[in-house]
Design a protein around this motif. Sequence first.
Motif, PDB file in Angstrom:
ATOM      1  N   THR A  48     -31.936  -0.368 -40.403  1.00  0.00           N
ATOM      2  CA  THR A  48     -32.853   0.640 -39.892  1.00  0.00           C
ATOM      3  C   THR A  48     -33.279   1.541 -41.040  1.00  0.00           C
ATOM      4  O   THR A  48     -32.668   1.552 -42.112  1.00  0.00           O
ATOM      5  CB  THR A  48     -32.177   1.499 -38.802  1.00  0.00           C
ATOM      6  OG1 THR A  48     -31.102   2.226 -39.406  1.00  0.00           O
ATOM      7  CG2 THR A  48     -31.662   0.643 -37.657  1.00  0.00           C
ATOM      8  N   ALA A  49     -34.309   2.336 -40.805  1.00  0.00           N
ATOM      9  CA  ALA A  49     -34.807   3.262 -41.828  1.00  0.00           C
ATOM     10  C   ALA A  49     -33.743   4.292 -42.195  1.00  0.00           C
ATOM     11  O   ALA A  49     -33.698   4.777 -43.323  1.00  0.00           O
ATOM     12  CB  ALA A  49     -36.071   3.951 -41.337  1.00  0.00           C
ATOM     13  N   VAL A  50     -32.868   4.618 -41.274  1.00  0.00           N
ATOM     14  CA  VAL A  50     -31.791   5.570 -41.543  1.00  0.00           C
ATOM     15  C   VAL A  50     -30.753   4.960 -42.477  1.00  0.00           C
ATOM     16  O   VAL A  50     -30.206   5.637 -43.339  1.00  0.00           O
ATOM     17  CB  VAL A  50     -31.132   6.027 -40.219  1.00  0.00           C
ATOM     18  CG1 VAL A  50     -29.903   6.879 -40.470  1.00  0.00           C
ATOM     19  CG2 VAL A  50     -32.141   6.761 -39.361  1.00  0.00           C
ATOM     20  N   GLU A  51     -30.493   3.668 -42.321  1.00  0.00           N
ATOM     21  CA  GLU A  51     -29.481   2.994 -43.150  1.00  0.00           C
ATOM     22  C   GLU A  51     -29.955   2.763 -44.578  1.00  0.00           C
ATOM     23  O   GLU A  51     -29.207   2.983 -45.528  1.00  0.00           O
ATOM     24  CB  GLU A  51     -29.099   1.653 -42.522  1.00  0.00           C
ATOM     25  CG  GLU A  51     -28.365   1.788 -41.209  1.00  0.00           C
ATOM     26  CD  GLU A  51     -28.177   0.472 -40.504  1.00  0.00           C
ATOM     27  OE1 GLU A  51     -27.080   0.256 -39.968  1.00  0.00           O
ATOM     28  OE2 GLU A  51     -29.115  -0.351 -40.482  1.00  0.00           O
ATOM     29  N   VAL A  52     -31.166   2.291 -44.734  1.00  0.00           N
ATOM     30  CA  VAL A  52     -31.712   1.988 -46.061  1.00  0.00           C
ATOM     31  C   VAL A  52     -33.169   2.428 -46.076  1.00  0.00           C
ATOM     32  O   VAL A  52     -33.967   1.946 -45.283  1.00  0.00           O
ATOM     33  CB  VAL A  52     -31.612   0.475 -46.377  1.00  0.00           C
ATOM     34  CG1 VAL A  52     -32.236   0.178 -47.723  1.00  0.00           C
ATOM     35  CG2 VAL A  52     -30.175   0.014 -46.355  1.00  0.00           C
ATOM     36  N   ARG A  53     -33.496   3.297 -46.987  1.00  0.00           N
ATOM     37  CA  ARG A  53     -34.877   3.806 -47.085  1.00  0.00           C
ATOM     38  C   ARG A  53     -35.607   3.106 -48.220  1.00  0.00           C
ATOM     39  O   ARG A  53     -35.957   3.733 -49.210  1.00  0.00           O
ATOM     40  CB  ARG A  53     -34.856   5.313 -47.295  1.00  0.00           C
ATOM     41  CG  ARG A  53     -34.288   6.056 -46.121  1.00  0.00           C
ATOM     42  CD  ARG A  53     -34.223   7.530 -46.440  1.00  0.00           C
ATOM     43  NE  ARG A  53     -33.506   8.218 -45.395  1.00  0.00           N
ATOM     44  CZ  ARG A  53     -34.095   8.933 -44.448  1.00  0.00           C
ATOM     45  NH1 ARG A  53     -35.386   9.075 -44.433  1.00  0.00           N
ATOM     46  NH2 ARG A  53     -33.372   9.519 -43.532  1.00  0.00           N
ATOM     47  N   THR A  54     -35.806   1.814 -48.037  1.00  0.00           N
ATOM     48  CA  THR A  54     -36.513   1.044 -49.059  1.00  0.00           C
ATOM     49  C   THR A  54     -37.116  -0.194 -48.413  1.00  0.00           C
ATOM     50  O   THR A  54     -36.679  -0.613 -47.347  1.00  0.00           O
ATOM     51  CB  THR A  54     -35.565   0.616 -50.199  1.00  0.00           C
ATOM     52  OG1 THR A  54     -36.333  -0.041 -51.209  1.00  0.00           O
ATOM     53  CG2 THR A  54     -34.493  -0.323 -49.704  1.00  0.00           C
ATOM     54  N   GLU A  55     -38.081  -0.752 -49.088  1.00  0.00           N
ATOM     55  CA  GLU A  55     -38.629  -2.043 -48.682  1.00  0.00           C
ATOM     56  C   GLU A  55     -38.440  -3.063 -49.787  1.00  0.00           C
ATOM     57  O   GLU A  55     -38.971  -4.169 -49.716  1.00  0.00           O
ATOM     58  CB  GLU A  55     -40.108  -1.887 -48.309  1.00  0.00           C
ATOM     59  CG  GLU A  55     -40.291  -1.051 -47.061  1.00  0.00           C
ATOM     60  CD  GLU A  55     -41.733  -0.969 -46.620  1.00  0.00           C
ATOM     61  OE1 GLU A  55     -42.543  -1.834 -47.013  1.00  0.00           O
ATOM     62  OE2 GLU A  55     -42.049  -0.023 -45.891  1.00  0.00           O
TER      63      GLU A  55
END
Length: 165
Positions: free
Chosen positions: A128-135
């Motif tokens: 999720t975006a909360v867990e990892v803020r990257t693409e």
Amino acid sequence: MRPLTDDQIRASFINASKGEAKRAELPDLSAVRWEQLDYLGWQDARRPAQHYVVLEVDGEPVGLQLRGTGQAPLRKMLCAWCEDVIDGVGAASFVAPLAGAAGRRGNTIGTAVCADFRCSRNARRAPTAVEVRTEDPALLAHHREQRIAALRERCARFAAAVQRG
């Protein structure tokens, strides 16, 4: 996880007698997608309170007999193995008889595990975006591999606790 046969699974149980292992109702192994599993978990179709898990520890299969406590959680529980809060199904409480004499005396150890044994799927899901803020694909792959390694380590730790009795 490498593919296993009926005989390998039955021989792997560390906390079940040979008779119990022989009577265990195994899943259809031809339908198992082994490459996507860190452990194989299932409910005995003939005895709904009886569950089994087979995982690899140091390259060898280790089977565990589990019993469901029969109590549905009042709220979502964190799975002790994948550490994921699952939408819908949730984690359930299980107890495993200890191996050896302690287990024959009725001693057990408990844990909370995904009720439908979906930990491998949870470890492989997109973060999720909360867990990892990257693409960044490399970072996402690293995150996934870390979750898989952590799942395997926690499962192996539980198996070791059962083995120690």
